[in-house]
Design a protein around this motif. Structure first.
Motif, PDB file in Angstrom:
ATOM      1  N   MET A 126       0.844  -1.224   0.107  1.00 22.28           N
ATOM      2  CA  MET A 126      -0.146   0.105  -0.041  1.00 22.28           C
ATOM      3  C   MET A 126       0.838   1.503  -0.041  1.00 22.28           C
ATOM      4  O   MET A 126       0.676   2.304  -0.572  1.00 22.28           O
ATOM      5  CB  MET A 126      -0.904   0.017   1.110  1.00 22.28           C
ATOM      6  N   LEU A 127       1.963   0.935   0.604  1.00 14.58           N
ATOM      7  CA  LEU A 127       2.930   2.430   0.385  1.00 14.58           C
ATOM      8  C   LEU A 127       3.260   2.632  -0.943  1.00 14.58           C
ATOM      9  O   LEU A 127       3.705   3.920  -1.205  1.00 14.58           O
ATOM     10  CB  LEU A 127       4.160   2.114   1.501  1.00 14.58           C
ATOM     11  N   THR A 128       3.380   1.509  -1.698  1.00 13.75           N
ATOM     12  CA  THR A 128       3.901   1.934  -3.103  1.00 13.75           C
ATOM     13  C   THR A 128       2.699   2.293  -3.872  1.00 13.75           C
ATOM     14  O   THR A 128       2.926   3.172  -4.792  1.00 13.75           O
ATOM     15  CB  THR A 128       4.541   0.527  -3.556  1.00 13.75           C
ATOM     16  N   LEU A 129       1.629   1.815  -3.508  1.00 10.57           N
ATOM     17  CA  LEU A 129       0.252   2.031  -4.432  1.00 10.57           C
ATOM     18  C   LEU A 129      -0.304   3.458  -4.267  1.00 10.57           C
ATOM     19  O   LEU A 129      -0.587   4.007  -5.219  1.00 10.57           O
ATOM     20  CB  LEU A 129      -0.786   0.832  -4.004  1.00 10.57           C
ATOM     21  N   PHE A 130      -0.385   3.804  -2.900  1.00 11.55           N
ATOM     22  CA  PHE A 130      -1.137   5.125  -2.648  1.00 11.55           C
ATOM     23  C   PHE A 130      -0.799   6.150  -3.405  1.00 11.55           C
ATOM     24  O   PHE A 130      -1.366   7.050  -4.093  1.00 11.55           O
ATOM     25  CB  PHE A 130      -1.063   5.342  -1.100  1.00 11.55           C
ATOM     26  N   CYS A 176       6.070  -5.604  -5.303  1.00 13.26           N
ATOM     27  CA  CYS A 176       5.918  -4.985  -3.757  1.00 13.26           C
ATOM     28  C   CYS A 176       7.228  -4.692  -3.293  1.00 13.26           C
ATOM     29  O   CYS A 176       8.329  -4.898  -3.713  1.00 13.26           O
ATOM     30  CB  CYS A 176       5.591  -6.300  -2.952  1.00 13.26           C
ATOM     31  N   PRO A 177       7.509  -4.000  -2.171  1.00 12.91           N
ATOM     32  CA  PRO A 177       8.612  -3.382  -1.321  1.00 12.91           C
ATOM     33  C   PRO A 177       9.547  -4.661  -0.879  1.00 12.91           C
ATOM     34  O   PRO A 177      10.765  -4.563  -1.142  1.00 12.91           O
ATOM     35  CB  PRO A 177       8.150  -2.823  -0.291  1.00 12.91           C
ATOM     36  N   ASP A 178       9.219  -5.877  -0.865  1.00 14.43           N
ATOM     37  CA  ASP A 178      10.085  -6.987  -0.760  1.00 14.43           C
ATOM     38  C   ASP A 178      10.576  -7.732  -1.742  1.00 14.43           C
ATOM     39  O   ASP A 178      11.258  -8.569  -1.620  1.00 14.43           O
ATOM     40  CB  ASP A 178       9.200  -8.058   0.219  1.00 14.43           C
ATOM     41  N   GLY A 179      10.272  -7.255  -2.904  1.00 18.21           N
ATOM     42  CA  GLY A 179      10.646  -7.739  -4.223  1.00 18.21           C
ATOM     43  C   GLY A 179      10.252  -9.386  -4.557  1.00 18.21           C
ATOM     44  O   GLY A 179      10.631  -9.985  -5.280  1.00 18.21           O
ATOM     45  N   MET A 217       4.367  -8.997  -8.059  1.00 18.39           N
ATOM     46  CA  MET A 217       3.910  -8.058  -8.931  1.00 18.39           C
ATOM     47  C   MET A 217       2.437  -8.029  -9.061  1.00 18.39           C
ATOM     48  O   MET A 217       1.704  -8.868  -9.365  1.00 18.39           O
ATOM     49  CB  MET A 217       4.552  -8.310 -10.354  1.00 18.39           C
ATOM     50  N   PHE A 218       2.090  -6.757  -8.809  1.00 17.37           N
ATOM     51  CA  PHE A 218       0.595  -6.461  -8.628  1.00 17.37           C
ATOM     52  C   PHE A 218       0.328  -5.271 -10.021  1.00 17.37           C
ATOM     53  O   PHE A 218       1.465  -4.446 -10.386  1.00 17.37           O
ATOM     54  CB  PHE A 218       0.533  -5.337  -7.476  1.00 17.37           C
ATOM     55  N   ARG A 219      -0.809  -5.466 -10.664  1.00 19.26           N
ATOM     56  CA  ARG A 219      -1.240  -4.170 -11.642  1.00 19.26           C
ATOM     57  C   ARG A 219      -2.541  -3.678 -11.045  1.00 19.26           C
ATOM     58  O   ARG A 219      -3.278  -3.982 -10.504  1.00 19.26           O
ATOM     59  CB  ARG A 219      -1.516  -5.035 -12.714  1.00 19.26           C
ATOM     60  N   LEU A 220      -1.925  -2.353 -10.929  1.00 22.74           N
ATOM     61  CA  LEU A 220      -3.036  -1.353 -10.424  1.00 22.74           C
ATOM     62  C   LEU A 220      -3.498  -0.689 -11.635  1.00 22.74           C
ATOM     63  O   LEU A 220      -3.104  -0.195 -12.684  1.00 22.74           O
ATOM     64  CB  LEU A 220      -2.254  -0.235  -9.794  1.00 22.74           C
TER      65      LEU A 220
END
Length: 131
Positions: free
Chosen positions: A74-78, A105-108, A111-114
């Motif tokens: 969420m820190l990456t997505l926001f 994601c921050p942990d590497g 992979m997410f698609r927003l």
């Protein structure tokens, strides 16, 4: 089981919200791949699987079972969601299109698609919703 208690608590919590503004965008976040390997065991604490989906408008994304997305992700997505809400173009920050971008994601691990979907409602700030 423990999971049932979590789902129940999330459902009850939603009942107390007084959402008064119809958001301008709906966001879908989907797990599309793993950065390394073919599973998340021993990598992803949230247990993401390819095909998992989360949705939200302004609040934090939840899946069909009411469970929330990883807080680190969420820190990456926001900030990307704010880019869209402010009229920006995700293509200008490496996205696939104006409303879509793949992030890791921050942990590497995952992979997410927003993907953002315009809902046709007025912008919160320019729509004069403040008293």
């Amino acid at each position: 089981p423990k999971g049932d208690k979590i789902k129940h608590a999330v459902f009850i919590r939603r009942g107390f919200m007084k959402k008064w503004y119809n958001e301008e965008y709906e966001f879908q976040i989907e797990v599309v791949d793993f950065l390394r390997g073919d599973h998340t065991e021993r990598y992803c604490r949230n247990g993401e699987e390819v095909g998992d989906r989360y949705t939200c408008t302004y609040g934090c994304p939840v899946n069909e079972e009411g469970c929330g997305i990883c807080s680190k992700t969420m820190l990456t997505l926001f900030p990307l969601m704010e880019v869209v809400r402010s009229g920006g173009d995700l293509e200008k920050v490496g996205g696939d299109s104006k409303y879509s971008k793949v992030v890791v994601c921050p942990d590497g691990c995952v992979m997410f698609r927003l993907t953002a979907k315009p809902l046709g409602n007025e912008n919160f700030f320019t729509g004069k919703f403040f008293d």
